[in-house]
Design an enzyme around this catalytic site. Structure first.
Site, PDB file in Angstrom:
ATOM      1  N   TYR A 141      65.740  56.901 126.371  1.00 18.07           N
ATOM      2  CA  TYR A 141      66.950  56.758 127.183  1.00 18.07           C
ATOM      3  C   TYR A 141      67.983  55.854 126.498  1.00 18.07           C
ATOM      4  O   TYR A 141      69.174  55.983 126.736  1.00 18.07           O
ATOM      5  CB  TYR A 141      66.611  56.143 128.546  1.00 18.07           C
ATOM      6  CG  TYR A 141      66.287  57.148 129.621  1.00 18.07           C
ATOM      7  CD1 TYR A 141      65.275  58.083 129.441  1.00 18.07           C
ATOM      8  CD2 TYR A 141      66.986  57.156 130.824  1.00 18.07           C
ATOM      9  CE1 TYR A 141      64.967  58.995 130.438  1.00 18.07           C
ATOM     10  CE2 TYR A 141      66.681  58.056 131.823  1.00 18.07           C
ATOM     11  CZ  TYR A 141      65.676  58.976 131.627  1.00 18.07           C
ATOM     12  OH  TYR A 141      65.372  59.872 132.622  1.00 18.07           O
ATOM     13  N   LYS A 187      51.904  60.567 124.385  1.00 14.68           N
ATOM     14  CA  LYS A 187      51.766  61.819 123.631  1.00 14.68           C
ATOM     15  C   LYS A 187      51.344  61.449 122.212  1.00 14.68           C
ATOM     16  O   LYS A 187      51.979  61.814 121.215  1.00 14.68           O
ATOM     17  CB  LYS A 187      53.105  62.585 123.676  1.00 14.68           C
ATOM     18  CG  LYS A 187      53.068  64.004 123.144  1.00 14.68           C
ATOM     19  CD  LYS A 187      52.298  64.983 124.017  1.00 14.68           C
ATOM     20  CE  LYS A 187      52.152  66.317 123.317  1.00 14.68           C
ATOM     21  NZ  LYS A 187      51.286  67.273 124.062  1.00 14.68           N
ATOM     22  N   ASP A 219      50.991  65.848 128.988  1.00 15.24           N
ATOM     23  CA  ASP A 219      50.877  67.214 129.528  1.00 15.24           C
ATOM     24  C   ASP A 219      49.664  67.318 130.448  1.00 15.24           C
ATOM     25  O   ASP A 219      49.725  67.882 131.544  1.00 15.24           O
ATOM     26  CB  ASP A 219      50.844  68.267 128.408  1.00 15.24           C
ATOM     27  CG  ASP A 219      49.848  67.940 127.300  1.00 15.24           C
ATOM     28  OD1 ASP A 219      49.333  66.807 127.235  1.00 15.24           O
ATOM     29  OD2 ASP A 219      49.579  68.847 126.476  1.00 15.24           O
ATOM     30  N   ASP A 243      59.956  59.344 134.152  1.00 18.97           N
ATOM     31  CA  ASP A 243      60.979  60.049 134.926  1.00 18.97           C
ATOM     32  C   ASP A 243      60.391  61.353 135.449  1.00 18.97           C
ATOM     33  O   ASP A 243      60.513  61.690 136.632  1.00 18.97           O
ATOM     34  CB  ASP A 243      62.193  60.327 134.027  1.00 18.97           C
ATOM     35  CG  ASP A 243      63.275  61.104 134.762  1.00 18.97           C
ATOM     36  OD1 ASP A 243      63.595  60.733 135.908  1.00 18.97           O
ATOM     37  OD2 ASP A 243      63.796  62.090 134.187  1.00 18.97           O
ATOM     38  N   ASP A 247      58.612  62.305 139.547  1.00 21.21           N
ATOM     39  CA  ASP A 247      59.070  63.388 140.423  1.00 21.21           C
ATOM     40  C   ASP A 247      57.889  64.270 140.857  1.00 21.21           C
ATOM     41  O   ASP A 247      57.796  64.670 142.012  1.00 21.21           O
ATOM     42  CB  ASP A 247      60.133  64.265 139.742  1.00 21.21           C
ATOM     43  CG  ASP A 247      61.550  63.765 140.028  1.00 21.21           C
ATOM     44  OD1 ASP A 247      61.724  62.550 140.234  1.00 21.21           O
ATOM     45  OD2 ASP A 247      62.486  64.596 140.049  1.00 21.21           O
TER      46      ASP A 247
HETATM   47  C1  IPM Z   1      65.693  58.622 138.206  1.00 20.71           C
HETATM   48  C2  IPM Z   1      66.837  59.513 137.882  1.00 20.71           C
HETATM   49  C3  IPM Z   1      67.666  58.857 136.790  1.00 20.71           C
HETATM   50  C4  IPM Z   1      66.797  58.744 135.553  1.00 20.71           C
HETATM   51  C5  IPM Z   1      68.993  59.549 136.465  1.00 20.71           C
HETATM   52  C6  IPM Z   1      69.843  59.741 137.706  1.00 20.71           C
HETATM   53  C7  IPM Z   1      69.759  58.803 135.404  1.00 20.71           C
HETATM   54  O1  IPM Z   1      66.395  60.787 137.529  1.00 20.71           O
HETATM   55  O2  IPM Z   1      65.932  57.458 138.616  1.00 20.71           O
HETATM   56  O3  IPM Z   1      64.543  59.056 138.064  1.00 20.71           O
HETATM   57  O4  IPM Z   1      66.663  59.704 134.781  1.00 20.71           O
HETATM   58  O5  IPM Z   1      66.230  57.671 135.360  1.00 20.71           O
HETATM   59 MG    MG Z   2      64.324  61.073 137.766  1.00 20.53          MG
END
Ligand code: IPM
Ligand code: MG
Length: 357
Positions: A141, A187, A219, A243, A247
C-alpha cells in the site's frame, strides 16, 4: 476521566451511523464516570467538496490532538473519477499513516441471533470467534517505487524489520488475551518479502513461547476461512492480504453491516465500521448502526481499557438482535424491520436495562 474524541462522520451513511455511535458513547460514559469532549471535522468526499482536499491539515491536526478518532465512512460514486491523491480513500490511507495506526483489528465473531444470515452453514459458523490482525501502514500500500505509464504499472511490496516486529508482538499479546494461537499468513512460497515476514515472525515468537504459532499461505487461508473458520484465533497478516482476508472473514458472520474495526498505533487509535458509505441508502435511516456501535465497544476496550463498558455494549447488541429488531440489511422473515433511529433507541434502552440489572 476526560477524553478528547475526534468525530469524522465522512460521507453517505457514515453521518447517520456516527450519530448513533455518539449517543452510545455518551450513555456508556455516564455510567463509568467518563467525560468526552467531541470535535467534529470533515474527511473524504465532503471535505473534497468543501476544500478540494479530502484530508485537510485542520482535520489531521484535530486527530493528532485527540485520545481517539471515530470515523463513519468515506467515498461515493460522486468522487470515483477524481485522480488518486484526491479520492476519499486517499484521505483514509494518509490518516492511517500520519497517526501511525499500524495494527488493524477486525473481529470475525458471529452473533448467535444472526447465524442464519451467514452464507455458510450453521454448523460451520456456529461459535466462530477470531480476529484478523492486519498490518496497516506498510507493505504494498505504501511501498515505493510505484506508478504507471503507457507501457507498465508497478508497486513495491516491502517490509522493514521493525514493521514486522511490532505487529508480530501485537499479535502475540492479543493471542495471550484470547485462545493463545497465532496463524501468520503469507506467500512465502513465491515472495521474498513473505519469506522475510515469516522469518521475523518466527524470531519474535521466541519471546512468546506460551503462544502457539503456525504459518499458512494466503491462498490456503482464504479457503480455510470458509471451509473451517473455527480453527482460527488470531490471523496475523500484511496490509494487502489482510484487506482481502478481512472481507472474506467479515462475510461469514452474515452482514458487513455488523462488522467493527479498530486501528491502533503507539499513540493514536481510530475506530470505524468496516462497511462503506452506501450512498444509495444515505439519509434514509436505513443504515445498520450496529457496526459503528460495536466499533464503540472496541474503543472502550482498546483505548479506554474499560472491558465492562465494552461488554455492556456487546451484550446490548445481542439483546437487541434477540428481540428481533432488524435493519433492512439483516432482515429476515418473521423479524421486526426497523430504521437506524429505532435500532439505536432500542439499543440505548437495552444498555440502560442491562447496566441497571
Ligand atoms: C479497508 C478498505 C480500504 C483499504 C480502502 C477504502 C482504501 O478497503 O479499510 O479495508 O483498502 O484499506
Ligand atoms: Mg478493504
Amino acid at each position: 476521566m476526560n477524553y478528547k474524541i475526534t468525530l469524522l462522520p465522512g460521507d453517505g451513511i457514515g453521518v447517520e451511523v456516527t450519530a448513533s455511535a455518539v449517543e452510545v458513547m455518551k450513555k456508556v460514559a455516564s455510567f463509568y464516570d467518563m467525560e468526552f469532549e467531541f470535535t467534529e471535522k470533515l474527511i473524504g468526499g465532503c471535505s473534497y467538496d468543501a476544500f478540494e482536499n479530502p484530508l485537510t491539515e485542520d482535520t489531521l491536526n484535530t486527530c493528532l490532538d485527540s485520545d481517539a478518532v471515530f470515523l463513519g465512512a468515506v467515498g461515493g460514486y460522486k468522487w470515483e473519477s477524481l485522480p488518486h491523491h484526491l479520492k476519499p480513500e486517499a484521505a483514509l490511507l494518509r490518516l492511517r499513516k500520519e497517526l501511525g495506526l499500524y495494527t488493524n483489528i477486525r473481529p470475525a465473531k458471529i452473533y448467535e441471533p444472526l447465524i442464519d444470515s451467514s452464507s455458510l452453514k450453521r454448523e460451520v459458523v456456529n461459535g466462530v470467534d477470531f480476529v484478523v490482525l492486519r498490518e496497516l501502514t506498510g507493505g504494498i500500500y505504501f511501498g515505493n517505487p510505484r506508478g504507471f505509464d503507457d507501457a507498465h504499472g508497478f508497486n513495491t511490496m516491502i517490509y522493514y524489520k521493525e514493521e514486522v516486529v511490532r505487529i508480530a508482538k501485537m499479535a502475540f499479546e492479543i493471542a495471550r488475551l484470547r485462545n493463545g494461537k497465532v496463524m501468520s499468513v503469507d506467500k512465502a512460497n513465491v515472495l521474498e518479502v513473505s519469506q522475510f515476514w515469516r522469518n521475523v515472525v518466527t524470531e519474535v515468537h521466541k519471546d512468546y513461547s506460551d503462544v502457539q504459532l503456525s504459518h499458512m499461505y494466503v491462498d490456503n487461508a482464504a479457503m480455510q476461512i470458509v471451509r473451517n473458520p473455527k480453527q482460527f484465533d488470531v490471523i496475523l497478516t500484511s496490509n494487502l492480504f489482510g484487506d482481502i482476508l478481512s472481507d472474506i472473514a467479515g462475510m461469514i458472520t452474515g452482514s458487513l453491516g455488523m462488522l467493527p474495526s479498530a486501528s491502533i498505533g503507539e499513540k493514536y487509535s481510530l475506530y470505524e465500521p468496516v462497511h462503506g458509505s452506501a450512498p444509495d441508502i444515505a439519509g434514509q435511516s436505513k443504515a445498520n448502526p450496529l457496526a459503528a456501535i460495536s466499533s464503540v465497544a472496541m474503543m472502550f476496550k482498546y483505548t479506554f481499557k474499560n472491558n465492562p463498558a465494552s461488554e455492556l455494549i456487546e451484550a446490548a447488541i445481542t439483546k437487541t438482535l434477540d428481540d428481533g429488531l432488524r435493519t433492512p440489511d439483516i432482515f429476515s422473515e418473521g423479524m421486526k424491520l426497523v430504521s437506524t433511529n429505532e435500532m439505536t433507541s432500542a439499543l440505548l434502552n437495552n444498555i440502560e436495562n442491562i447496566y441497571k440489572s
